[in-house]
Write a protein that holds these residues in place. Structure first.
Motif, PDB file in Angstrom:
ATOM      1  N   THR A 181       0.837  -1.207   0.000  1.00 44.94           N
ATOM      2  CA  THR A 181       0.000   0.000   0.000  1.00 44.94           C
ATOM      3  C   THR A 181       0.871   1.257   0.000  1.00 44.94           C
ATOM      4  O   THR A 181       0.576   2.220  -0.682  1.00 44.94           O
ATOM      5  N   VAL A 190       1.927   5.789  -2.231  1.00 50.44           N
ATOM      6  CA  VAL A 190       2.306   7.148  -1.848  1.00 50.44           C
ATOM      7  C   VAL A 190       3.462   7.601  -2.735  1.00 50.44           C
ATOM      8  O   VAL A 190       3.452   8.712  -3.289  1.00 50.44           O
ATOM      9  N   LEU A 208      -5.854   3.779  -3.899  1.00 48.52           N
ATOM     10  CA  LEU A 208      -5.378   3.274  -2.610  1.00 48.52           C
ATOM     11  C   LEU A 208      -6.531   3.124  -1.622  1.00 48.52           C
ATOM     12  O   LEU A 208      -6.546   2.188  -0.821  1.00 48.52           O
ATOM     13  N   SER A 250      -1.010   2.603   9.525  1.00 49.88           N
ATOM     14  CA  SER A 250      -0.146   3.108   8.464  1.00 49.88           C
ATOM     15  C   SER A 250      -0.918   3.173   7.143  1.00 49.88           C
ATOM     16  O   SER A 250      -0.757   4.132   6.376  1.00 49.88           O
ATOM     17  N   ILE A 251      -1.799   2.190   6.887  1.00 47.24           N
ATOM     18  CA  ILE A 251      -2.540   2.163   5.614  1.00 47.24           C
ATOM     19  C   ILE A 251      -3.490   3.365   5.544  1.00 47.24           C
ATOM     20  O   ILE A 251      -3.562   4.063   4.526  1.00 47.24           O
ATOM     21  N   LEU A 252      -4.201   3.606   6.672  1.00 51.50           N
ATOM     22  CA  LEU A 252      -5.083   4.780   6.723  1.00 51.50           C
ATOM     23  C   LEU A 252      -4.289   6.051   6.444  1.00 51.50           C
ATOM     24  O   LEU A 252      -4.727   6.927   5.687  1.00 51.50           O
ATOM     25  N   PHE A 278      -1.521   6.380   4.746  1.00 47.41           N
ATOM     26  CA  PHE A 278      -1.114   6.461   3.334  1.00 47.41           C
ATOM     27  C   PHE A 278      -2.235   7.067   2.482  1.00 47.41           C
ATOM     28  O   PHE A 278      -1.995   7.936   1.641  1.00 47.41           O
TER      29      PHE A 278
END
Lengths: 565, 96
Positions: free
Chosen positions: A81, A85, A285, B63-65, B67
């Motif tokens: 994921t 970014v 994402l 961490s995914i949130l 990103f």
């Protein structure tokens, strides 16, 4: 209706939908074939990117891997994921502004070098083909388990379907089919997760449920799991067993590798504007996160459920699904002490039950005793994930051959019609080759996939980022950097995976970095070599400087060579 | 002024690079920082009202949130910077 009938109905309906969409969105020009005419809305592109990205591995294997490795499995969650970014901030908007069709297009034009273009084409072909073989295998596995046909027949059916809509519709057909496939796969992933979360914790939101208390014991589920692991001698679930250095490097290699994968980058050529590329990365994402944040919850539920179902029980009294999977060889019971009870423990010498981690998602509805139609839904979801990724990858293979090799390198005079025909033929050949590899897998697919990520991280990513952010970077620097990164990464992986696999452990690794994480170091080698070589060779030409100026700013005011897709 | 960009373009690029650098620092902090380097330490803290240890939660959820949020923040800020510098893409560009 039984499980098999439900599976036939649900899978059949989803396939009919994909075929209808493919008929409706046929590609008529090379622009439509390669990048869907550049007219896809950012949200639709986000949905398509999410389906393109989430493969059979994400859908079927990831929750299983996390289930068996706990915290260590986080490398996949963050790695697959966090790369978006990097993609959104460092690559997507500029590549969209550049226009054109492929990643080798950018490398070749930015460095004004056919050598750089060919190196990029070879990397793109290798990375994409490796992946596609794995997807075809995934299709075969789902078919054989749920429709009770052989794996080979399953692969053929999958090939036929992909051939139909990829060859007919190109990127345009693929994009809109992928939008439908995302909807199927996310629904199929969430439904069982929600059911199981309610069963085990009373909370309908899986992401919250796995932090809640278990219904039976009243203890927090994760504490219960840590307790079970300690009791049975497994590594603690919430802190794992990998070294910190290795977790760090693997996460970085997966993130950077993700940002360097050609079939993902090319999706950002399909939106109309530069700002759409940024928003689209965000949507992509978000849609990916929906599955990736559910996976660790599914993993924790499945792990607790599994241990409670099998540990210390009489083998003869185990539920029916255990027997079904035993027939496929993916669950094996070896009664070492001869007492008829299942000893499921961390110590390999005493452990009696071996479970293939790939079956967790497929077996989960049965483990939790969910209704039959849920099992059919999961099968359709797994197929959607595998087919959508396979189609996206095949497009990269076909465009690398028809556009980068034929049009841009070997036969620049080829007509639009000829190029489109070549693209279709290349896609068809690629599907058949991928199907062949799916039926006769080389036996080291997993190793080769790790290789693909390391390769993308250590070759493409630095060349693309430097090409955009450094004016001084020239062809000599980029080519030397790519070759150095590639040579270093492949030498390390080949050494530990193929030449001396018996030494593949932390004691022999360089600074404790496993072959899965070495792409990170390869990327640093690439950056260092490229920057040093570029310092000692002449800067790029005026023309390239203008290209850099053009891609950095969304509005192309006054530039004569503005390229529209 | 052959290869020298005009001042608004230069200013736009500098603001972009600064924003990217800032967001990448945050990107590093939430993943490599909170979820890996400081995870053992953060695991001593529980998120109130849940059974989550903080380091583990950052690795598998937080961490995914973050990103997702970082990309949307970038897209919004860049829209604004482009408007302020008068460099937003015009409609006739890009096909269709």
């Amino acid at each position: 209706m039984n499980v098999q009938a439900w599976t036939f109905v649900i899978v059949g309906l989803s396939f009919a939908l994909y075929i209808a969409i493919a008929l409706w969105s046929r590609a008529k020009s090379t622009g439509e074939f390669y990048v869907a005419g550049g007219g896809v809305s950012p949200v639709a592109n986000g949905l398509a990117t999410a389906a393109d990205w989430m493969s059979a591995a994400s859908f079927l294997s990831m929750a299983g891997i996390i289930s068996f490795s706990g915290y260590d499995g986080s490398v996949y969650l963050m790695g697959w994921t966090g790369g978006y970014v990097l993609l959104a901030l460092l690559l997507a908007p500029y590549l969209r502004k550049f226009g054109k069709f492929t990643v080798p297009d950018f490398v070749g034009d930015r460095y004004a070098s056919q050598v750089a273009r060919i190196v990029a084409v070879v990397c793109a072909l290798f990375v994409s083909f490796t992946y596609v073989a794995g997807q075809m295998r995934g299709v075969g596995v789902v078919f054989s388990r749920f429709l009770e046909v052989s794996i080979d027949t399953g692969v053929m059916i999958g090939m036929g379907l992909v051939l139909f809509y990829a060859v007919l519709g190109g990127m345009k057909g693929i994009t809109y089919t992928q939008v439908a496939q995302y909807c199927v796969l996310i629904f199929a992933y969430l439904v069982p997760a929600i059911f199981i979360s309610i069963q085990m914790t009373g909370n309908p939101v899986p992401q919250l449920g796995f932090g809640a208390a278990e219904t039976g014991s009243g203890l927090p589920l994760l504490d219960r799991l840590d307790g079970l692991h300690a009791e049975l001698g497994f590594a603690p679930y919430t802190s794992g067993s990998k070294s910190m250095v290795d977790v760090f490097f693997i996460t970085a290699a997966l993130m950077v590798g993700t940002a360097g994968l050609p079939h993902i980058i090319v999706r950002f050529y399909t939106v109309p504007k530069v700002r759409d590329a940024r928003w689209s990365a965000g949507w992509a994402l978000l849609f990916i996160a929906l599955l990736y944040m559910t996976a660790p919850a599914v993993a924790a539920f499945a792990r607790t459920n599994l241990i409670q179902t099998v540990s210390g029980k009489e083998h003869a009294t185990l539920p029916e699904w255990v027997g079904k999977w035993e027939q496929t060889g993916l669950i094996r019971f070896d009664d070492k002490d001869g007492d008829g009870r299942v000893r499921y423990v961390g110590d390999a010498a005493a452990n009696e039950l071996t479970i293939d981690k790939d079956i967790m998602v497929l077996a989960n509805p049965e483990i939790a005793g969910l209704p039959d139609w849920v099992v059919g839904l999961v099968a359709a979801g797994g197929l959607a994930a595998a087919l959508s990724t396979a189609a996206g990858l095949l497009l990269v293979v076909s465009s690398a051959i028809s556009h980068d090799l034929l049009k841009r390198a070997l036969m620049p005079g080829i007509s639009e019609h000829g190029e489109l025909l070549a693209a279709r033929v290349a896609a068809a050949v690629a599907v058949i080759a991928a199907g062949y590899v799916g039926i006769h897998p080389p036996g080291y697919v997993a190793e080769v996939v790790a290789f693909a990520f390391g390769l993308a991280a250590s070759s493409f990513f630095p060349a693309l980022v430097l090409g955009i952010f450094s004016r001084r970077m020239n062809a000599a620097g980029a080519i030397c950097g790519m070759l150095a990164g590639l040579a270093f990464t492949s030498a390390y992986i080949v050494h530990f995976k193929f030449l001396a696999p018996e030494t593949n452990n932390a004691a022999h690794w360089l600074w404790g970095i496993s072959p899965e994480g070495i792409g990170t170091l390869g990327m640093l080698v690439n950056f260092a070599v490229a920057i040093v070589v570029a310092r000692f060779t002449p800067p790029p030409s005026e023309e390239v400087q203008r290209l850099i100026d053009r891609i950095r700013v969304p509005r192309g005011a006054g530039e004569a060579h503005e390229i529209s897709a | 002024m052959t290869s020298h960009p005009l001042p608004p373009r230069q200013r736009y690029w500098r603001r972009n690079v600064r924003l990217v650098a800032l967001l990448l620092v945050l990107w590093f902090a939430v993943s490599y920082g909170a979820a890996i380097l400081f995870a053992p330490w953060l695991n001593g803290i529980r998120i109130p009202g849940t059974g989550f240890r903080l380091g583990f939660w950052m690795a598998q959820q937080g961490s995914i949130l973050a990103f997702v949020a970082l990309i949307f923040v970038y897209a919004r800020r860049m829209d604004r910077i482009e408007r302020e510098e008068g460099l937003e893409e015009r409609d006739e560009e890009g096909s269709r």
